[in-house]
Design an enzyme around this catalytic site. Sequence first.
Site, PDB file in Angstrom:
ATOM      1  N   HIS A 250      37.956  81.086 108.825  1.00 25.70           N
ATOM      2  CA  HIS A 250      38.378  80.952 107.440  1.00 25.70           C
ATOM      3  C   HIS A 250      39.341  79.777 107.296  1.00 25.70           C
ATOM      4  CE1 HIS A 250      40.064  81.907 103.525  1.00 25.70           C
ATOM      5  NE2 HIS A 250      41.253  82.042 104.055  1.00 25.70           N
TER       6      HIS A 250
ATOM      7  N   ASP B  88      31.080  49.217  95.370  1.00 24.38           N
ATOM      8  CA  ASP B  88      30.927  50.325  96.308  1.00 24.38           C
ATOM      9  C   ASP B  88      32.129  50.295  97.242  1.00 24.38           C
ATOM     10  OD1 ASP B  88      29.798  52.284  98.350  1.00 24.38           O
ATOM     11  OD2 ASP B  88      28.038  52.036  97.093  1.00 24.38           O
TER      12      ASP B  88
ATOM     13  N   TRP C 175      43.593  78.952 113.415  1.00 23.77           N
ATOM     14  CA  TRP C 175      43.267  77.533 113.323  1.00 23.77           C
ATOM     15  C   TRP C 175      44.258  76.689 114.119  1.00 23.77           C
ATOM     16  CZ3 TRP C 175      44.779  72.947 110.303  1.00 23.77           C
ATOM     17  CH2 TRP C 175      46.084  73.028 109.799  1.00 23.77           C
TER      18      TRP C 175
ATOM     19  N   SER D 169      35.217  61.421 111.556  1.00 21.34           N
ATOM     20  CA  SER D 169      34.777  61.235 110.178  1.00 21.34           C
ATOM     21  C   SER D 169      35.930  60.836 109.278  1.00 21.34           C
ATOM     22  CB  SER D 169      34.153  62.548 109.673  1.00 21.34           C
ATOM     23  OG  SER D 169      34.119  62.563 108.266  1.00 21.34           O
ATOM     24  N   SER D 170      37.052  61.555 109.420  1.00 23.20           N
ATOM     25  CA  SER D 170      38.195  61.283 108.554  1.00 23.20           C
ATOM     26  C   SER D 170      38.823  59.939 108.856  1.00 23.20           C
ATOM     27  CB  SER D 170      39.238  62.391 108.707  1.00 23.20           C
ATOM     28  OG  SER D 170      38.785  63.576 108.120  1.00 23.20           O
TER      29      SER D 170
ATOM     30  N   HIS E 219      51.361  69.019 110.023  1.00 26.99           N
ATOM     31  CA  HIS E 219      52.134  68.931 108.816  1.00 26.99           C
ATOM     32  C   HIS E 219      51.617  67.825 107.890  1.00 26.99           C
ATOM     33  CE1 HIS E 219      54.898  70.266 105.992  1.00 26.99           C
ATOM     34  NE2 HIS E 219      55.032  68.989 105.688  1.00 26.99           N
TER      35      HIS E 219
ATOM     36  N   GLU F   7      48.743  66.947 107.686  1.00 27.82           N
ATOM     37  CA  GLU F   7      47.482  67.487 107.177  1.00 27.82           C
ATOM     38  C   GLU F   7      47.673  68.213 105.847  1.00 27.82           C
ATOM     39  OE1 GLU F   7      44.380  67.226 107.875  1.00 27.82           O
ATOM     40  OE2 GLU F   7      43.629  68.827 106.577  1.00 27.82           O
TER      41      GLU F   7
ATOM     42  N   TYR G 291      49.819  67.586 103.618  1.00 27.92           N
ATOM     43  CA  TYR G 291      49.997  66.589 102.558  1.00 27.92           C
ATOM     44  C   TYR G 291      48.702  65.859 102.272  1.00 27.92           C
ATOM     45  CZ  TYR G 291      54.761  67.861 102.887  1.00 27.92           C
ATOM     46  OH  TYR G 291      55.892  68.609 102.879  1.00 27.92           O
TER      47      TYR G 291
ATOM     48  N   SER H 114      47.557  63.699  87.865  1.00 28.92           N
ATOM     49  CA  SER H 114      48.110  62.590  87.085  1.00 28.92           C
ATOM     50  C   SER H 114      47.077  62.038  86.114  1.00 28.92           C
ATOM     51  CB  SER H 114      48.592  61.469  88.005  1.00 28.92           C
ATOM     52  OG  SER H 114      49.788  61.843  88.656  1.00 28.92           O
TER      53      SER H 114
ATOM     54  N   HIS I  11      59.203  72.357 111.754  1.00 27.21           N
ATOM     55  CA  HIS I  11      59.556  73.537 110.960  1.00 27.21           C
ATOM     56  C   HIS I  11      58.466  74.604 111.090  1.00 27.21           C
ATOM     57  CE1 HIS I  11      57.547  71.271 107.447  1.00 27.21           C
ATOM     58  NE2 HIS I  11      56.760  72.280 107.676  1.00 27.21           N
ATOM     59  N   HIS I  12      57.362  74.261 111.731  1.00 25.97           N
ATOM     60  CA  HIS I  12      56.354  75.268 112.048  1.00 25.97           C
ATOM     61  C   HIS I  12      56.664  75.935 113.381  1.00 25.97           C
ATOM     62  CE1 HIS I  12      53.619  73.768 108.883  1.00 25.97           C
ATOM     63  NE2 HIS I  12      54.107  72.579 109.204  1.00 25.97           N
TER      64      HIS I  12
ATOM     65  N   THR J 119      58.990  65.504  95.476  1.00 20.52           N
ATOM     66  CA  THR J 119      58.073  66.449  94.856  1.00 20.52           C
ATOM     67  C   THR J 119      58.580  66.860  93.491  1.00 20.52           C
ATOM     68  OG1 THR J 119      57.691  67.250  97.093  1.00 20.52           O
ATOM     69  CG2 THR J 119      56.721  68.510  95.309  1.00 20.52           C
TER      70      THR J 119
ATOM     71  N   LYS K 211      57.864  64.314  90.910  1.00 16.87           N
ATOM     72  CA  LYS K 211      56.493  64.359  90.378  1.00 16.87           C
ATOM     73  C   LYS K 211      56.345  65.442  89.328  1.00 16.87           C
ATOM     74  CE  LYS K 211      52.943  63.078  92.731  1.00 16.87           C
ATOM     75  NZ  LYS K 211      52.851  61.678  92.347  1.00 16.87           N
TER      76      LYS K 211
ATOM     77  N   ARG L 288      51.335  88.358 110.416  1.00 19.39           N
ATOM     78  CA  ARG L 288      50.034  87.758 110.121  1.00 19.39           C
ATOM     79  C   ARG L 288      49.020  88.145 111.166  1.00 19.39           C
ATOM     80  NH1 ARG L 288      50.964  81.328 109.830  1.00 19.39           N
ATOM     81  NH2 ARG L 288      48.716  81.390 109.543  1.00 19.39           N
TER      82      ARG L 288
END
Lengths: 537, 271
Positions: free
Chosen positions: A79, A109, A144, A174-175, A258, A260, A262, A273, A307-308, A333, A336, A455
């Site tokens: 998941h 393109d 994950w 790919s990314s 982390h 990721e 963002y 926006s 922080h994780h 943040t 924004k 969890r």
Amino acid sequence: MADHAAADGDHGHDHHPTGWRRWVYSTNHKDIGTMYMVLSMFAALVGGSMSMLIRLELMNPGIQYFADFQFYNVLVTGHGFIMVFFVVMPALIGGFGNWFVPLMIGAPDMAFPRMNNVSFWLVAAAFVMLMVSAFTQGGPGTGWTVYPPLSNATYHPGAAVDIGILSLHLAGVSSILGAINFIVTIFNMRAPGLTVHRMPLFCWSILVTSFLLLLAIPVLAGGLTMLLTDRNFGTTFFEASGGGDPVLWQHLFWFFGHPEVYIIIIPAFGIISQVVSTFARKPIFGYLGMAYAMVFIGFVGFVVWAHHMYTAGLDADTRAYFVAATLVIAVPTGIKIFSWLATMWGGSIDFHAPMMFACGFIFLFVVGGVTGVALANSGLDLAWHDTYFVVAHFHYVMAIAAVFGMFAGFYYWIGKMSGRMYPSVLAKIHFWAFFVGVNLVFFPQHFLGIAGMPRRIPDYPDAYAGWNYVSSVGTFITSASALLFFFIVWRTLTAGSKAEDNPWGEGAKTLEWSVPSPAPFHTHEDLPDLTGKQPAE
Amino acid sequence: MLGVLFTTGGALASGRAEPWQMWFQPAASPVMERILEFHNIIFVIEVGIVALVLGLLCYVVIRFNAKANPVPSTTTHNTLLEVIWTGIPMLILIVIAVPSLKLLYYADRFEKAEMTLKITGNQWYWTYTYPDRGGFKFDSFLVPDNELKKGQPRLLTVDNPVILPAGTNIRLLFTSADVIHDWAIPSLGLKLDAVQGRINESWVHINAEGDYYGMCSELCGVNHGFMPIHIKAVSKDAFAAWVEKAKKNFAAADGDARVRRAEAGPGAAAR
């Protein structure tokens, strides 16, 4: 989605591939964007079903469906991977990014159309590999986050984790290729007059995201390869008995992990926006602040990873630094959020479906964001680490906010992509059903976490039964709203009313609204000249 | 009522969650008391920010919808506003950071511990060693549902609870015999990973005698949800007496229980 091929014809350039070759060999940013979206929707059904199964098991205390706890852990793992790598990223970056960055900057393109094709098919292959790994020799029941030693060969013998690692490598390549493509395109192929400080904020968001991908994914790839060699070639990077350290994996993973998150949210910021400015009929307030807030978030996002890991056993001074650095991200943040509100202030707002999702995004992202600020504090994390409070936090910002961004983008741009508009009443019902559903699923999870429920467990002490039941009921509503969404997609594509080139009026100022709906196979074959014109925000 | 909510956690029983609980478990250690105090500050700020944004959003939706305001303004800048909404959040973050870091250092370690408990995570049970009481150790397994006695909480009851003296500063050492586990007791504000090849250190001071429960808090395999923690805090005298008995009981017997449970297979411990 097949209709846009027919609206071509002005430039004698009518010949484009047909049949399966059009898609498999595509070098067209619109077709590739479409394929990413189809993949994302399919993966959403798979990943969403997994979450449905998890919440079915958690609905009541005791074990009802998944006595095979390894399979339950595989569901949890699958998941997570599917939603992050095969739903949100393909939709926002591969889908909307590919479709609209070239259109918005006046480019015909992407810079590397064939590499664009490779990026897509790598993701498709990666998804297949992930599904294969789930059914290989017990599957990866690691979460994950794939922490060793649980993910090493002793505790996960067999090929499942190895196939999962290879899947992530494919998705990672790919990314990286996609990121290179976007960066080169945005830097080099903007139409004359479109300076970076005049390009739409969605383009800024994809640019920042691309840099994050370029710098973060190689670290994940390194860690994954080290895990692969630990599992198969006798290295001991993550094994104490050989001089290694399991915590090293955590550093490598979260150095990627982390940024990721963002990567997931910043494109959604870009979409919001565009939508807010269009429907408030006002340019975005504080454009430069908005653009550089994203840059700042992206940059600081690289230096907060631990922080994780507040309960891994890091020393106190290290944790103190990460508390301070993590708190800092709240400032850009907040800029924004306030800028979006200031854009709407004084505007003349039409509450079409895209705008409803954008407003929902603003509110719900703040809810998720404040729990993030709370979690930034290592002292509080003593209470919350690995509890449902964390699950609630990240689902608010990812499963709710980012997904609201995806829906906002869909309703905003489907007319341009397909030539047909969505049914507006059904879209509003979809909004409210989804809003109620996801809040019912995830808000009670704050209570569960604060009360101490961990969890990744298939059963829980009886005290947690009440809110788990409520959360699971929310899943049924959310699933119904998701089915409604798929019906809306089908209805739009088969019977939607014809979309005008610009269905949104004076507020829609970006370049995609100047081409026909559906956008022709080739657009901007003659570069638009924007020298001296108003900023295309 | 709110005062009760914020200071004691709102629940009446100690040491574990109550049905429909929405708040922390009552604090049973000085670290948890400080966590609750700090959280009160954070909570007010969180609710304030959400209320502010929601309020502004609702106002904007009503006041500036197309019918109410047909002509949009063209304002896109206001330097003072931008300075304010950058500066005030920075001040709020400093207000958060100062007590946050104080809490971090307070919870980290206690120099003058009076005793040490060593905790070893295993798949899927805990081993407790008392190194400065002769080094005896014992395993602590979940009691499956069909072996519970009346009144024992499901999925929290263990065969051998950890016995500790209340009102004592106890050093805690954590490690693992296999994968990463995490020893967590919500009411004590305690949580730290048990990692193979490392010894992590923390400390606890249990204010009052009683039962305190927790669950493994790092995914460790199939029975991750089924290796709970139960601390029984007793008076210093009762603890001393228990130690004498434990030295005899656990010196020789630690092998059998583990083998019997592990052979029952994954998931069996939970059924």
